[in-house]
Structures are given as structure tokens and as C-alpha cells.
Design a protein around this motif. Sequence first.
Motif, PDB file in Angstrom:
ATOM      1  N   GLY A 282      95.342  22.496  61.500  1.00  0.00           N
ATOM      2  CA  GLY A 282      94.122  21.831  61.063  1.00  0.00           C
ATOM      3  C   GLY A 282      92.874  22.351  61.736  1.00  0.00           C
ATOM      4  O   GLY A 282      92.917  23.302  62.529  1.00  0.00           O
ATOM      5  N   THR A 283      91.771  21.689  61.460  1.00  0.00           N
ATOM      6  CA  THR A 283      90.470  22.210  61.888  1.00  0.00           C
ATOM      7  C   THR A 283      89.801  21.309  62.917  1.00  0.00           C
ATOM      8  O   THR A 283      88.648  21.517  63.251  1.00  0.00           O
ATOM      9  N   ASP A 284      90.499  20.281  63.394  1.00  0.00           N
ATOM     10  CA  ASP A 284      89.903  19.403  64.407  1.00  0.00           C
ATOM     11  C   ASP A 284      90.328  19.859  65.801  1.00  0.00           C
ATOM     12  O   ASP A 284      91.274  20.615  65.968  1.00  0.00           O
ATOM     13  N   TRP A 285      89.605  19.349  66.797  1.00  0.00           N
ATOM     14  CA  TRP A 285      89.908  19.711  68.186  1.00  0.00           C
ATOM     15  C   TRP A 285      90.106  18.461  69.024  1.00  0.00           C
ATOM     16  O   TRP A 285      89.463  17.446  68.805  1.00  0.00           O
ATOM     17  N   LEU A 286      90.980  18.569  69.979  1.00  0.00           N
ATOM     18  CA  LEU A 286      91.300  17.465  70.857  1.00  0.00           C
ATOM     19  C   LEU A 286      91.184  17.951  72.302  1.00  0.00           C
ATOM     20  O   LEU A 286      91.817  18.943  72.669  1.00  0.00           O
ATOM     21  N   GLU A 287      90.369  17.254  73.087  1.00  0.00           N
ATOM     22  CA  GLU A 287      90.205  17.672  74.480  1.00  0.00           C
ATOM     23  C   GLU A 287      91.432  17.254  75.277  1.00  0.00           C
ATOM     24  O   GLU A 287      91.869  16.108  75.181  1.00  0.00           O
ATOM     25  N   ILE A 288      92.015  18.181  76.029  1.00  0.00           N
ATOM     26  CA  ILE A 288      93.181  17.730  76.790  1.00  0.00           C
ATOM     27  C   ILE A 288      93.107  17.920  78.301  1.00  0.00           C
ATOM     28  O   ILE A 288      93.858  17.271  79.025  1.00  0.00           O
ATOM     29  N   LEU A 289      92.252  18.800  78.789  1.00  0.00           N
ATOM     30  CA  LEU A 289      92.211  18.917  80.250  1.00  0.00           C
ATOM     31  C   LEU A 289      90.919  19.545  80.756  1.00  0.00           C
ATOM     32  O   LEU A 289      90.172  20.155  79.998  1.00  0.00           O
ATOM     33  N   GLY A 290      90.680  19.384  82.050  1.00  0.00           N
ATOM     34  CA  GLY A 290      89.543  19.999  82.718  1.00  0.00           C
ATOM     35  C   GLY A 290      90.050  21.087  83.641  1.00  0.00           C
ATOM     36  O   GLY A 290      91.125  20.972  84.227  1.00  0.00           O
ATOM     37  N   CYS A 291      89.282  22.186  83.772  1.00  0.00           N
ATOM     38  CA  CYS A 291      89.758  23.293  84.587  1.00  0.00           C
ATOM     39  C   CYS A 291      88.590  24.162  85.039  1.00  0.00           C
ATOM     40  O   CYS A 291      87.441  23.926  84.654  1.00  0.00           O
ATOM     41  N   GLY A 292      88.882  25.160  85.823  1.00  0.00           N
ATOM     42  CA  GLY A 292      87.835  26.081  86.248  1.00  0.00           C
ATOM     43  C   GLY A 292      88.280  26.922  87.425  1.00  0.00           C
ATOM     44  O   GLY A 292      89.400  26.782  87.918  1.00  0.00           O
ATOM     45  N   MET A 293      87.373  27.810  87.866  1.00  0.00           N
ATOM     46  CA  MET A 293      87.648  28.632  89.047  1.00  0.00           C
ATOM     47  C   MET A 293      87.213  27.835  90.283  1.00  0.00           C
ATOM     48  O   MET A 293      86.111  27.281  90.300  1.00  0.00           O
ATOM     49  N   VAL A 294      88.086  27.784  91.278  1.00  0.00           N
ATOM     50  CA  VAL A 294      87.827  26.960  92.463  1.00  0.00           C
ATOM     51  C   VAL A 294      86.493  27.372  93.117  1.00  0.00           C
ATOM     52  O   VAL A 294      86.254  28.558  93.378  1.00  0.00           O
ATOM     53  N   HIS A 295      85.632  26.392  93.351  1.00  0.00           N
ATOM     54  CA  HIS A 295      84.312  26.648  93.946  1.00  0.00           C
ATOM     55  C   HIS A 295      84.469  27.182  95.375  1.00  0.00           C
ATOM     56  O   HIS A 295      85.298  26.666  96.136  1.00  0.00           O
ATOM     57  N   PRO A 296      83.683  28.200  95.756  1.00  0.00           N
ATOM     58  CA  PRO A 296      83.795  28.753  97.124  1.00  0.00           C
ATOM     59  C   PRO A 296      83.671  27.682  98.207  1.00  0.00           C
ATOM     60  O   PRO A 296      84.376  27.746  99.230  1.00  0.00           O
ATOM     61  N   ASN A 297      82.825  26.666  97.989  1.00  0.00           N
ATOM     62  CA  ASN A 297      82.688  25.596  98.991  1.00  0.00           C
ATOM     63  C   ASN A 297      84.003  24.842  99.187  1.00  0.00           C
ATOM     64  O   ASN A 297      84.288  24.348 100.275  1.00  0.00           O
ATOM     65  N   VAL A 298      84.771  24.725  98.120  1.00  0.00           N
ATOM     66  CA  VAL A 298      86.050  24.006  98.199  1.00  0.00           C
ATOM     67  C   VAL A 298      87.062  24.836  98.994  1.00  0.00           C
ATOM     68  O   VAL A 298      87.762  24.308  99.862  1.00  0.00           O
ATOM     69  N   LEU A 299      87.085  26.134  98.725  1.00  0.00           N
ATOM     70  CA  LEU A 299      87.981  27.015  99.485  1.00  0.00           C
ATOM     71  C   LEU A 299      87.623  26.939 100.969  1.00  0.00           C
ATOM     72  O   LEU A 299      88.496  26.760 101.826  1.00  0.00           O
TER      73      LEU A 299
END
Length: 367
Positions: A282-299
Motif C-alpha cells: 500500500g501507499t500509507d506509512w506507519l512510524e515505528i521507531l526513532g534512531c540516529g547516530m550517537v551524539h559525540p556528547n553522549v559518547l
Amino acid sequence: MENTEQLQKELTAEIVAASDMKALEDLRVAILGKKGRITEMMKGLGAMPAEERKEAGKTLNILKVEVEKALEARKQFLEVQELNAKLAAEKIDVTLPVRPENQGRIHPVSKIYEEVTAIFGEMGFSVAEGPDIEDQFHNFNALNMPANHPARQMQDTFYIPNPDSADKDDSFVVRTHTSPVQIRTMEKQQPPIRIIAPGRTYRSDYDATHTPMFHQVEGLVIGKDITMAHLKGCLYDFVKAFFELDEIPVRYRPSFFPFTEPSAEMDIGCLKTKTELKIGAGTDWLEILGCGMVHPNVLRAGGIDPDVYQGFAFGVGLDRLAMLKYGIPDLRTFFESDIRWLKHYGFVPLDISSMTGGLSNNGGAAR
Ligand code: PHE
């Protein structure tokens, strides 16, 4: 006046013979009640000459105290006896075999937990854990959310007072996400890191898709040359395996989290109709998760050098995955412990999820 020693013996014998609480209470009324035996004797004191009265009053008081003691002792004895009888009557033998017609069920959240662990286990992730009650350093500060950061308000946090400090910044929280386990893992271990952290999370929110306690799984991968491409490949493989589909359209939308840069939200393709939600078409979208590259401050907060290492992280709501995969419309029902609900949506025990033996098997016990 009657011989009080004799009387005390008699009364004590009657008290000790009282076979239940009702008989004992009747006896108490007959002795110490408004028209009770000792009460009447006390009333008789008034008619006595002064000297006699003093002596008799003392004796009567002693008698009364002794009888009260005997009543109390018998009461305690009978109470213990009644409790023991009740416990014996309600005894169940937990070693008896399960009746096939009365089988327990695995809760959908437990099932999803198993499925997610099986998928990431196959990809070489290990499972990490952290406490439900967190300090603000791990839940916020180390995740690039210093005090007064607006993102803290976004999370409807439950705070827990710290008995050792009145300072608001020292109060504890019930973790608002599983991301603090990122920090706890980095504190213990230098890269390479490849973990998932499933567990309970808490936010002050309550409607059909939010409950104050819910479940997330965190993912964290850190190495010398981990890139966004690894993140995309890993999560793509995950959703395909999870929804048991060979192909599934996915897209990443730019987003914001203080602890990742860049940040994204992952959507999967689906078809939404009035009555149905079909995933993978189909043509709809469903949000399932959040993600990203770990922020340098967090490392840095986790004791890892951001000039040497980088990585990606993601966070998924497990309850939401369960709702989507098994078509459960209201999240609140997950935690109502309704046995009929569990029979319908639950899973047969021993159908262990694995990548080789089948993830969800028959897709639910009732189906
Ligand atoms: N912690 C985020 C949340 O609860 C999810 C997330 C985890 C986003 C890791 C990016 C990286 O919403």
C-alpha cells in the motif's frame, strides 16, 4: 461477696473451653458486659460499708484484670487456630500438573520481547539491562539533556524524591526511555559495542495508545567505522524479520533527539483502510521507531572518545509492535490482567521464538 478465687477458676475454665470466637464473645458479654457477672458485682460495691468496700474493690479489680487476660489469651489462640484452618482449607498443590483445558498463556509483550531478542541475537547483539529507577544523570544529562533542557518536559517524567537530598536535580526518576542503558553500557565496556536493552519505561500518559508503564527496546552499536548505512541495513533486516515479510517498504524521516545527530524516524509501508491495517503493502506509512547516530556528547559522557569511535542507536516501543503485529487495538487492555483477553491474545507456552524455528509460530494461541 462471693469467693473470688473460686469464681476466677470457674470463669477461666469457661473461657478456655470457648470453642470459637462467637462463643468467646458471648462469654465476654456475660462476664464484663453491661449486665455481666463482674459488672454486677462491681455495682454491688456501693452498698458495702466503706472499709469492706475498699478491700472488695481491690479484689474485684484483680479478678477483672485476670479475666480480661484470660479472654485475650483465648482470643489470640482462637485467631491463630482459625487462620491455620483457613490456610489449610485453601491449600493448593503447586506441583500438580497443568490441566490441558486450563493452560496458561504467554503475554503478547513477553512474546514480542522474545521475538526481538531472537532477531537481534541472530545479528550478534547481546542483551544489556539497567534499573527502572534511574538518576537524572543517566536518564537525561548524559544523554545530552542538561537541566532545564526543553526535551525533559517532552517526556512527562515521574520523579521520585531522593531521601538524601532536597535538591530537585538530585531526585530520581522512573526511566522515561531505555536510552540510559546506552550510558550504563558505555561506562562498563569500551567498543566494539553491540547491545539491545529491552525493558520497562514510564511516562505520565494514559489513552488507547499510551500507558504510564510501557516497554521499549534500545539498540546501540559502536565501533571505529559504524555509519548510518549500518543503521539502515540493520533496521531494515529487523523489520523484515519481525513482520515475517520478504520485502517491506521503509523510509527514514529527519527527526530530532538530543542524544543522536543526525536523528531519524523510521516508517514502514502499509495500507490503512477503515477496518484493516495491512503491513508491507500500500501507499500509507506507519512510524515505528526513532534512531540516529550517537551524539559525540553522549559518547563522551559514557567515557568513549568521539574522535575515535562512532555508532548508531535506536529505540522501539515494544507494546506498539505487539499491537501492530497481533492486531490489538487498545494498549490499556495489555495491563488489565483479564484472563479472557490473555486467552485470546496470548501464546501457548513452549512455542519459543527463534529465527530458525519460527518467530511467532501460529500467530497466537486463539487463532
Ligand atoms: N529514547 C527515544 C524515545 O524514547 C528513542 C530513541 C532511542 C531515539 C535511541 C534515538 C535513539 O523516544
